[in-house]
Design a protein around this motif. Structure first.
Motif, PDB file in Angstrom:
ATOM      1  N   SER A   1     -40.247  51.537  41.797  1.00 38.68           N
ATOM      2  CA  SER A   1     -38.829  51.450  41.451  1.00 38.68           C
ATOM      3  C   SER A   1     -38.064  52.608  42.095  1.00 38.68           C
ATOM      4  N   GLN A   2     -36.837  52.301  42.512  1.00 38.20           N
ATOM      5  CA  GLN A   2     -35.983  53.292  43.151  1.00 38.20           C
ATOM      6  C   GLN A   2     -34.644  53.342  42.425  1.00 38.20           C
TER       7      GLN A   2
ATOM      8  N   TYR B   1     -30.183  42.309  36.403  1.00 34.84           N
ATOM      9  CA  TYR B   1     -31.035  41.296  37.028  1.00 34.84           C
ATOM     10  C   TYR B   1     -30.949  40.003  36.230  1.00 34.84           C
TER      11      TYR B   1
ATOM     12  N   LEU C   1     -32.491  37.737  45.372  1.00 38.06           N
ATOM     13  CA  LEU C   1     -33.571  38.700  45.538  1.00 38.06           C
ATOM     14  C   LEU C   1     -34.857  38.018  45.996  1.00 38.06           C
TER      15      LEU C   1
ATOM     16  N   ILE D   1     -41.158  45.206  40.226  1.00 39.06           N
ATOM     17  CA  ILE D   1     -40.598  46.033  41.288  1.00 39.06           C
ATOM     18  C   ILE D   1     -41.454  47.296  41.367  1.00 39.06           C
TER      19      ILE D   1
ATOM     20  N   PHE E   1     -40.950  43.626  45.787  1.00 42.35           N
ATOM     21  CA  PHE E   1     -40.657  42.654  44.739  1.00 42.35           C
ATOM     22  C   PHE E   1     -41.695  41.539  44.700  1.00 42.35           C
TER      23      PHE E   1
ATOM     24  N   ASP F   1     -32.263  50.503  42.700  1.00 43.23           N
ATOM     25  CA  ASP F   1     -32.582  49.241  42.028  1.00 43.23           C
ATOM     26  C   ASP F   1     -31.814  49.092  40.719  1.00 43.23           C
TER      27      ASP F   1
ATOM     28  N   LYS G   1     -29.806  39.930  41.686  1.00 43.49           N
ATOM     29  CA  LYS G   1     -29.433  41.282  41.276  1.00 43.49           C
ATOM     30  C   LYS G   1     -27.912  41.382  41.358  1.00 43.49           C
TER      31      LYS G   1
END
Lengths: 114, 112
Positions: B80-81, B88, B47, B77, B62, B84, B37
């Motif tokens: 997701s947040q 990637y 990651l 993921i 993950f 994030d 990431k």
């Protein structure tokens, strides 16, 4: 902060000048890598060291580029007679080595050649 | 010749939903795959990884899936947040070399 440091963070130079970048890896890591990243691309492998031995060099590494790791600790990457096409982010990474081991990257040195 | 390909330059996902990032490769000698990431002005951050003897590896939110016959891997993921949101990169290495071959990256944006 991964523990890999690079200096300088930014470098602006004129075409034809020489530049040198430094990388300090995580202290217990035997392997040290150099990559180059240009806009819109992923990092491209340049070269890597096991302790002080340079094990592999990419075809991207022309004879104007030289990398050293004299005492198996920090490394330097020198570019002679810079060209505008050398403008990129130069990334250093380190790992314990031994295969299937993640590489920890530094923040990079952004080179701009005018 | 691009040995590792990420065909989606960007992906936008709502917070709480699943993000799926895809990666295809062409080199049969690859035996180790990683996801990194990258935030702006920082180097890539490791990651998760998977070796070719496995088809799944999970670490918290993950999960990486590997389909060797299709030469395809994906990163899931869940949930997701907003943190994030980043670029990637998929990367791979061959047997007996540490050299990583990276894809071109997918920019993930997670919106509230």
């Amino acid at each position: 902060d991964t523990g890999v440091s690079q200096d300088p963070r930014h470098k602006i130079t004129k075409r034809g000048q020489n530049v040198t970048f430094r990388c300090d890896p995580i202290s217990e890591h035997n392997r040290l890598y150099w990559y180059r990243q240009t806009l819109g691309q992923g990092p491209e492998f340049l070269t890597y060291f096991q302790n002080e031995a340079q094990l592999e060099k990419s075809r991207l590494l022309s004879d104007r580029f030289s990398a050293e790791r004299p005492k198996g600790s920090f490394s330097t990457l020198e570019i002679q007679r810079t060209e505008q096409g050398d403008s990129a982010m130069y990334l250093c990474a380190s790992s314990r080595g031994g295969g299937m081991d993640e590489q920890f990257f530094g923040p990079g040195t952004r080179l701009t050649v005018l | 010749d691009q040995q590792v390909k990420q065909n989606s330059p960007s992906l936008s996902v709502q917070e709480g939903r699943i993000s799926i990032l895809n990666c295809d490769y062409t080199n049969s000698m690859f035996d180790y795959f990683l996801w990194y990431k990258k935030y702006p002005a920082e180097g890539p951050t490791f990651l998760i990884s998977i070796s070719s003897i496995k088809d799944k590896n999970e670490d918290g939110r993950f999960t990486v899936f590997l389909n060797k016959s299709a030469k395809h891997l994906s990163l899931h993921i869940v949930p997701s947040q907003p943190g994030d949101s980043a670029v990637y990169f998929c990367a791979a290495s061959e047997v007996n070399t540490d050299k990583l071959i990276f894809g071109t990256g997918t920019r993930l944006q997670v919106f509230p």
